[in-house]
Design an enzyme around this catalytic site. Structure first.
Site, PDB file in Angstrom:
ATOM      1  N   GLY A  86       0.804  -1.214   0.000  1.00 40.27           N
ATOM      2  CA  GLY A  86       0.000   0.000   0.000  1.00 40.27           C
ATOM      3  C   GLY A  86       0.834   1.260   0.000  1.00 40.27           C
ATOM      4  N   THR A 128      -6.078   5.789   0.047  1.00 39.01           N
ATOM      5  CA  THR A 128      -6.028   5.296  -1.329  1.00 39.01           C
ATOM      6  C   THR A 128      -4.962   4.230  -1.533  1.00 39.01           C
ATOM      7  OG1 THR A 128      -4.524   7.080  -1.938  1.00 39.01           O
ATOM      8  CG2 THR A 128      -6.875   7.485  -2.209  1.00 39.01           C
ATOM      9  N   CYS A 129      -3.912   4.296  -0.728  1.00 41.92           N
ATOM     10  CA  CYS A 129      -2.851   3.307  -0.895  1.00 41.92           C
ATOM     11  C   CYS A 129      -3.335   1.906  -0.529  1.00 41.92           C
ATOM     12  CB  CYS A 129      -1.634   3.680  -0.058  1.00 41.92           C
ATOM     13  SG  CYS A 129      -1.982   3.745   1.719  1.00 41.92           S
ATOM     14  N   MET A 130      -4.384   1.825   0.311  1.00 40.93           N
ATOM     15  CA  MET A 130      -4.934   0.534   0.730  1.00 40.93           C
ATOM     16  C   MET A 130      -6.319   0.296   0.129  1.00 40.93           C
ATOM     17  SD  MET A 130      -2.561  -0.719   2.571  1.00 40.93           S
ATOM     18  CE  MET A 130      -3.423  -2.125   3.243  1.00 40.93           C
TER      19      MET A 130
END
EC number: 2.3.2.26
Length: 973
Positions: free
Chosen positions: A659, A940-942
């Site tokens: 992520g 957003t990374c996850m």
């Protein structure tokens, strides 16, 4: 005190340090080798002498036997053949057997005897085929077929040899009247009788004569007629002309089984090259198919290289290739002759040639009621065969422009092809063509010519002409053309593939064309048809005029997809040559499987990740540039883990399980591709392309473009979608393609309108005072650049305005961004192989980068969503959430997707391929009114949404809309 000994006996010293024994041994070896070679040479000389003697004695014995048979022949049958009757020509008689055995065309007595035999033959001839057959074969031709054909072949060849060897003496008789009874006329009339088309042995006899190079003999005979004054033959056909017409009728004709002879000994090379041939034989034109013969003649010469203005050959990218097979070495044409041929290919000649070739073919759409007739099919077949060979022999730049813009070739061929397609009349073309076998597809030759010419035409046609005026073909006809080409390609590549010879990389392989004409023709159709269909797909992507499924073959199934990923399979070949035949989703799956396989090959064999980045959030671009550039290609394909450093120099909490790296990639791409950074600019449609003036902004701008190419490739390699809309003309550079005038509207619509105005300007363009220069304006600095050497002194006129228009388009679309695009491509290809993206056009490549541009499938997202923090699929908050999202507009749904995943587009293959899967987690805290008033947040990374347990649908909708509109997400990892 004085020396008195013998100086010859003094001791010799070898300065090389060798002993006398060693020296003697070497001398002995050399002497032994010399003796052995001498004995071998002696044996070879003796053997050669024996062979010569044997051959001489054999020939002497044969001559003696011939003399003896000659005496018996004349004794038995009489000096003037008074003892010869009809039975003497039969299979059981010795008459022809003896005559053909001893006949010598250089012997005057033998020639006289042959003339009298020819005279007897004509007296016995009743002009009846059955009578001629019975004369030579008796009552049972099938039983005596081999003997009869052998005698007829030898008899016919003897007649030609007699004329050839005595041509000087007979030259005054060769053009005499048929009823003159001259020896030359008797020999020619007998020859004509022996090869009459009605006789069963005619074709085999002519084939035998062609293999003995009779056209070369006739050439020498005809050249002796130059000094003869021809009188009294007006309106009559000479015997020599009748014989030539009969033999020529077997050359290149489909019903005939005569094999093709060496082009240097053919009718085209030997007779058509005789000056003023038609003055001697005016009636020969009726028997000659000039287009077919010209095709074979053109095919016989080596290819003409492209010449520059000075008449010198331009460099060829294929000249440096070494040919392993010696027989592939092409003959080189004389330089002066090559220049003469090159200069002869002027526009007026090509225009007249095409009009003559297709003069009998109608232009009207409705003229082919029930299909084309045999005359029209034969004309199209002959014209296409000639043009196909011409494309592969003569320089294309001297041909294509004239054929595309100054003739009606495209319209004529299209109407013919459409008629054959609608009436299922393709087979008639192959039956009537001398260039094609009868079982070959009839559409091969028309497509081999139509596709490259129409493709060349589309490069200069503008958008208004193609879409609005529907020139050169109506859009309905183009839809039909797409179907025809698609079916032809599928048949050639999948249903009935022909294993092609190993054609060279050169676009024009004349060796293959001559040795494997049908296979080469199929290969050229595959290449040119694929290029044209790809170009039509580009036009359809600019403005859709037909459903995208029209480009897809009907037979693509699961078996095809499974084969497509394996090298050296038919399916894999189709992906490389004609990928548009396969639906985009199928190709996207293949691409995804290739990426997965590449990532698996680079999984480290050690429990730790080798590449770890420490990145400062406030210097993310500079740190990424330094650390990514330090990696090798192998390291780039492996895992990269990122640790962020905050503004205080401390590491941020969290373990990167993928992520954080995604967050890193999103931040890098957002910063680097921002137009404010100066590396990229926006079109009027907000599409990105390299900034031509990037060097004025960044000193290391080319290295930065290399870095950005690597960043984009890494995102695609890891399956990370990045919301970056690229201009189509820039994406074409990733496919190493050239941009044309039609791509200019996406970059500069105003410049495009001005150029189209010039293209259709009806006045005198020179009065506009335009020159072959262009002014570049970057950051207030104006620089004038010549489009051609000396362009500032070259005025634009009505004659060169098309060249000017395309040079301007080339400068803006290709030249200005060539360096930036080249460095970007180098970085991109470190991770993404060229053959992987060659499967996709520019529109599809954008989908691979950013995901589907259409609205995402909400049911698919719901089916592949995880829940945490007490939420589950049937929780009332979750059910309320999906109802709210379903009621969102398409624009708001895209904003929501960007809010939670960082990209406004859904994955191409569905949300099950989103990594990691979308997750909805209950926001921490109590259920108090103050807590419920908080906004939802996202990581957003996850792909994570933290959602408070709102009590009403209206409240949830209000909070979600406010959050996504304000882009209030922050990293919670």
């Amino acid at each position: 005190m004085f020396f008195s000994g013998d100086s010859s006996t003094r001791k010799r010293v070898d300065l090389g340090g060798r002993s006398s024994k060693e020296r003697d041994r070497k001398k002995l070896v050399e002497q032994t080798r010399f003796e052995r070679n001498r004995r071998l040479q002696l044996r070879q000389n003796n053997s050669a002498a024996l062979k010569i003697q044997k051959c001489f004695r054999g020939r002497k014995l044969v001559e003696a036997e011939r003399s003896e048979v000659r005496e018996r022949f004349f004794t038995r049958f009489g000096k003037h053949f008074q003892n010869v009757d009809r039975q003497c020509f039969g299979p059981d008689s010795d008459f022809l057997r003896w005559l053909l055995f001893f006949f010598n065309p250089k012997n005057a007595a033998d020639c006289s005897a042959l003339v009298e035999v020819c005279q007897l033959l004509q007296k016995l001839d009743q002009d009846n085929v059955l009578d001629i057959i019975s004369l030579f074969a008796g009552a049972d031709y099938p039983s005596n077929k081999a003997l009869v054909e052998y005698r007829v072949k030898k008899f016919a060849l003897a007649c030609i040899q007699a004329i050839y060897e005595n041509r000087i003496q007979l030259r005054d008789q060769l053009m005499a009247s048929k009823h003159s009874g001259a020896p030359a006329i008797l020999l020619l009339d007998a020859l004509h009788l022996l090869i009459d088309d009605r006789l069963p042995w005619a074709c085999n006899t002519v084939s035998y004569l062609l293999q003995r190079n009779v056209f070369s003999m006739f050439r020498n005979v005809i050249l002796t007629l130059k000094e003869v004054t021809i009188q009294g033959l007006v309106g009559d056909v000479s015997s020599l002309e009748r014989v030539l017409a009969l033999i020529i009728s077997h050359v290149g004709q489909t019903p005939c089984v005569c094999p093709n002879v060496d082009p240097s000994w053919s009718f085209s090379s030997q007779l058509l090259t005789i000056p003023f041939l038609w003055r001697l034989f005016p009636h020969l034109k009726e028997a000659v198919d000039f287009v077919t013969l010209a095709t074979f003649l053109l095919e016989a010469i080596p290819p003409i290289k492209t010449l520059n203005e000075g008449g010198k050959q331009n460099s060829n990218t294929y000249d440096d290739e070494m040919l392993v097979d010696d027989e592939r070495a092409e003959k080189v044409l004389n330089g002066d002759l090559e220049l003469q041929i090159y200069n002869a290919i002027d526009p007026r000649f090509l225009l007249q040639l095409t009009n003559v070739l297709l003069g009998g073919v109608s232009l009207a759409n409705n003229s082919y009621i029930g299909g084309p007739n045999d005359k029209e099919a034969a004309a199209v077949g002959a014209a296409c065969a000639f043009l196909h060979v011409m494309f592969n022999i003569l320089p294309l730049e001297r041909i294509m422009t004239v054929l595309a813009y100054r003739t009606e070739l495209v319209l004529v061929l299209w109407n013919f092809m459409k008629c054959c397609h609608d009436n299922c009349k393709w087979s008639s073309l192959s039956k009537l063509s001398a260039y094609l076998p009868e079982d070959a597809p009839g559409w091969l030759l028309p497509l081999a010519v139509f596709c490259p010419v129409y493709k060349h035409m589309l490069m200069i046609v503008d958008n208004e002409e193609f879409y609005e005026q529907e020139k050169p073909l109506p859009l309905d006809d183009i839809r039909c053309l797409i179907v025809i080409i698609r079916q032809a390609l599928w048949q050639l590549l999948w249903l009935n593939p022909v294993a092609p010879p190993n054609f060279s990389k050169s676009p024009v392989d004349t060796f293959a064309m001559k040795k494997h004409p049908l296979e080469f023709l199929q290969h050229r159709v595959c290449v040119t048809a694929s290029e044209l269909l790809s170009q039509l797909q580009d036009w359809n992507n600019r403005r859709q005029f037909t459903p995208p499924s029209d480009f897809h073959a009907d037979g693509v199934n699961d078996y095809f997809i499974s084969q497509a990923t394996m090298e050296n399979t038919k399916a894999n070949d189709i992906l490389k040559l004609a990928p548009f035949l396969v639906p985009f989703t199928s190709r996207a799956k293949i691409f995804a499987s290739q990426l997965v396989a590449a990532r698996e090959r680079n999984i480290p064999h050690v429990p730790y990740v080798r590449n770890r980045f420490r990145v400062r959030r406030d210097h993310i671009l500079e740190d990424a540039f330094d650390q990514l550039n330090a990696l090798t290609e192998e390291d780039l394909r492996g895992l990269i883990r990122v640790t962020f450093i905050n503004e205080f120099g401390a590491e941020e909490a969290g373990i990167d399980g993928g992520g954080i790296f995604k967050d890193f990639m999103e931040n890098v791409t957002r910063a680097a591709f921002d137009v404010q950074y100066g590396l990229f600019k926006e079109t009027a449609d907000h599409l990105l392309y390299p900034n031509p003036g990037s060097g004025l902004v960044h000193e290391q701008h080319l290295q930065l473009f290399h870095f950005l190419g690597t960043v984009l490739a890494k995102a695609m390699f890891e399956g990370i979608l990045v919301d970056i809309p690229f201009a189509t003309f820039f994406l074409s550079k990733l496919k190493q393609k050239y941009n044309y005038l039609n791509d200019l509207p996406s970059l500069d619509p105003e410049l495009y309108r001005h150029l189209i105005f010039l293209k259709h300007y009806e006045g005198d363009i020179s009065g506009l005072e335009l020159y072959f220069v262009i002014v570049n304006n970057e950051y207030g600095e104006q620089a004038e650049e010549e489009l051609l050497p000396g362009g500032k002194n070259l005025r634009v006129t009505n004659e060169n305005v098309i060249t000017f228009i395309h040079l301007v388009a080339n400068h803006r679309l290709n030249f200005q961004i060539r360096q930036q695009s080249s460095y970007f491509l180098r970085g991109f290809q470190q991770l993404i192989q060229k053959e992987w993206i060659d499967m996709f056009n520019e529109h599809e490549l954008q989908l691979l980068i950013s995901g589907s541009v259409d609205g995402f499938d909400l049911d698919d997202l719901r089916a592949h969503t995880n829940y945490a923090g007490g939420y589950h699929q049937e929780h009332y908050v979750i059910e309320m959430f999906w109802e709210v999202i379903k009621c969102f507009s398409l624009e708001n749904q895209r904003k929501f997707l960007k809010f939670v995943t960082g990209c406004s587009r859904g994955p191409l293959l569905g949300f099950k391929h989103l990594e990691p899967l979308f997750c909805i987690q209950r926001a921490a805290g109590s259920a108090s009114e103050e807590a419920l008033d908080r906004l939802p947040t996202a990581a957003t990374c996850m792909n994570l949404l933290k959602l408070p347990p709102y009590r009403s649908k209206e409240q949830m909708e209000q909070k979600l809309l406010y959050a996504i509109s304000a882009a209030a997400g922050f990293d919670l990892s």
